[in-house]
Design an enzyme around this catalytic site. Structure first.
Site, mmCIF file in Angstrom:
data_model
loop_
_atom_site.group_PDB
_atom_site.id
_atom_site.type_symbol
_atom_site.label_atom_id
_atom_site.label_comp_id
_atom_site.label_asym_id
_atom_site.label_seq_id
_atom_site.Cartn_x
_atom_site.Cartn_y
_atom_site.Cartn_z
ATOM 1 N N CYS A 82 0.876 -1.165 0.000
ATOM 2 C CA CYS A 82 0.000 0.000 0.000
ATOM 3 C C CYS A 82 0.919 1.222 0.000
ATOM 4 O O CYS A 82 1.717 1.392 0.938
ATOM 5 C CB CYS A 82 -0.872 -0.032 1.251
ATOM 6 S SG CYS A 82 -1.940 1.396 1.463
ATOM 7 N N CYS A 193 -0.936 3.603 -6.580
ATOM 8 C CA CYS A 193 -1.774 3.064 -5.508
ATOM 9 C C CYS A 193 -2.077 1.640 -5.922
ATOM 10 O O CYS A 193 -2.365 1.378 -7.096
ATOM 11 C CB CYS A 193 -3.063 3.880 -5.395
ATOM 12 S SG CYS A 193 -4.349 3.106 -4.383
HETATM 13 N N1 DGL Z 1 -4.013 0.783 -1.770
HETATM 14 C C1 DGL Z 1 -3.573 1.974 -1.159
HETATM 15 C C2 DGL Z 1 -2.315 2.543 -1.823
HETATM 16 O O1 DGL Z 1 -1.577 1.827 -2.472
HETATM 17 C C3 DGL Z 1 -4.521 3.097 -0.894
HETATM 18 C C4 DGL Z 1 -5.962 2.954 -0.926
HETATM 19 C C5 DGL Z 1 -6.651 3.708 0.203
HETATM 20 O O2 DGL Z 1 -6.833 4.946 0.104
HETATM 21 O O3 DGL Z 1 -7.013 3.036 1.137
HETATM 22 O O4 DGL Z 1 -2.021 3.702 -1.672
#
Ligand code: DGL
Length: 263
Positions: A82, A193
């Site tokens: 993430c 993301c």
């Molecule tokens: N999957 C997360 C990232 O790579 C972010 C998603 C969220 O805002 O929860 O930044």
């Protein structure tokens, strides 16, 4: 005794954490590159999206979930799959768990900036990723190679969490999001993301085949391989690893994760 203990440790799973189902885009690459590893994958969909939360909250949630993975699952390494949680918590995690390899993910600015001198690169990420110091430091390194245009795209996260990664709603949102940018002017798009690779078809539909798309999943999986190898933690078994998927959002998010993984 020592070598027995080491073998045990090598057979422990790798822990993979994301704010929701997005981390599955990194899991896909990890399975491809490290097929024998057992994986324990946790998504915090009950608290997603993280990208619009205050930094302190994201850091606390990430520390709490990683602490539990280490305590309950004895993970031998952790991938923070993430970008948002990485920018908020990777430094704190590395400080707290100095002996456990902690791999973060960051937007793939390097390949996107190097791909075309003077190119225009749209960097899609969450608001937090774009706001944090980590992104600014990274962007500074490549700003003389390409024009980097950060663009928060929080709704992609919500649509992917709702299983609408390839939908008319996604197309409509992207059309609005990208409307201010001239089609002919953009050379590359960075998916900064881990939810965004699931919207790659819709993003490609908008930009067409001449715009290159980059994401950090493969680089992160390769970094995990490098770190496991360096620490002599690779699972020696030759069979396929076991994958455990868990999600604070319950069964529905686990089923969605399975579908995104192609199971
Ligand atoms: N999957 C997360 C990232 O790579 C972010 C998603 C969220 O805002 O929860 O930044």
């Amino acid at each position: 005794m020592e070598s027995e203990k080491e073998t045990d440790e090598k057979q422990n799973p790798v822990g993979i954490f994301d704010s929701g189902v997005g981390g599955i885009s990194v899991v896909r690459e990890i399975i491809r590159i490290l097929p024998s590893e057992d994986l324990y994958v946790f998504g915090d969909s009950a608290n997603a999206p993280y990208g619009v939360r205050p930094l302190k909250e994201v850091r606390e949630l990430t520390l709490m979930h990683v602490e539990r993975m280490i305590r309950e699952r004895a993970v031998k390494a952790v991938v923070v799959a993430c970008n948002t949680a990485t920018s908020a918590a990777i430094a704190a995690l590395r400080k707290r768990y100095a002996s456990i390899p902690m791999i973060g993910i960051e937007p793939a600015l390097k390949p996107a900036a190097l791909f075309k001198q003077g190119g225009k690169v749209l960097v899609l990420a969450t608001e937090m990723t774009i706001r944090e110091e980590k992104y600014h430091e990274l962007a500074k390194r490549f700003s003389d190679r390409a024009e980097l245009i950060p663009l928060p795209a929080p709704e992609i996260v919500t649509l992917v969490e709702d299983g609408k990664q390839d939908s008319a709603e996604m197309d409509a949102y992207l059309a609005d999001l990208f409307a201010p940018y001239e089609k002919a002017g953009i050379d590359a798009v960075v998916l900064g993301c881990t939810h965004f690779p699931f919207a790659a078809d819709a993003i490609r539909r908008y930009w067409g085949k001449d715009v290159r798309i980059f994401d950090g999943a493969e680089g992160t999986a390769r970094e995990l391989k490098r770190r496991l190898t360096k620490n002599d933690l690779r699972n020696p078994s030759e069979g396929r690893g076991k994958i455990i998927l868990e999600n604070s959002g319950g069964e529905e998010k686990i089923r969605l994760s399975e579908r995104l993984l192609g199971l």
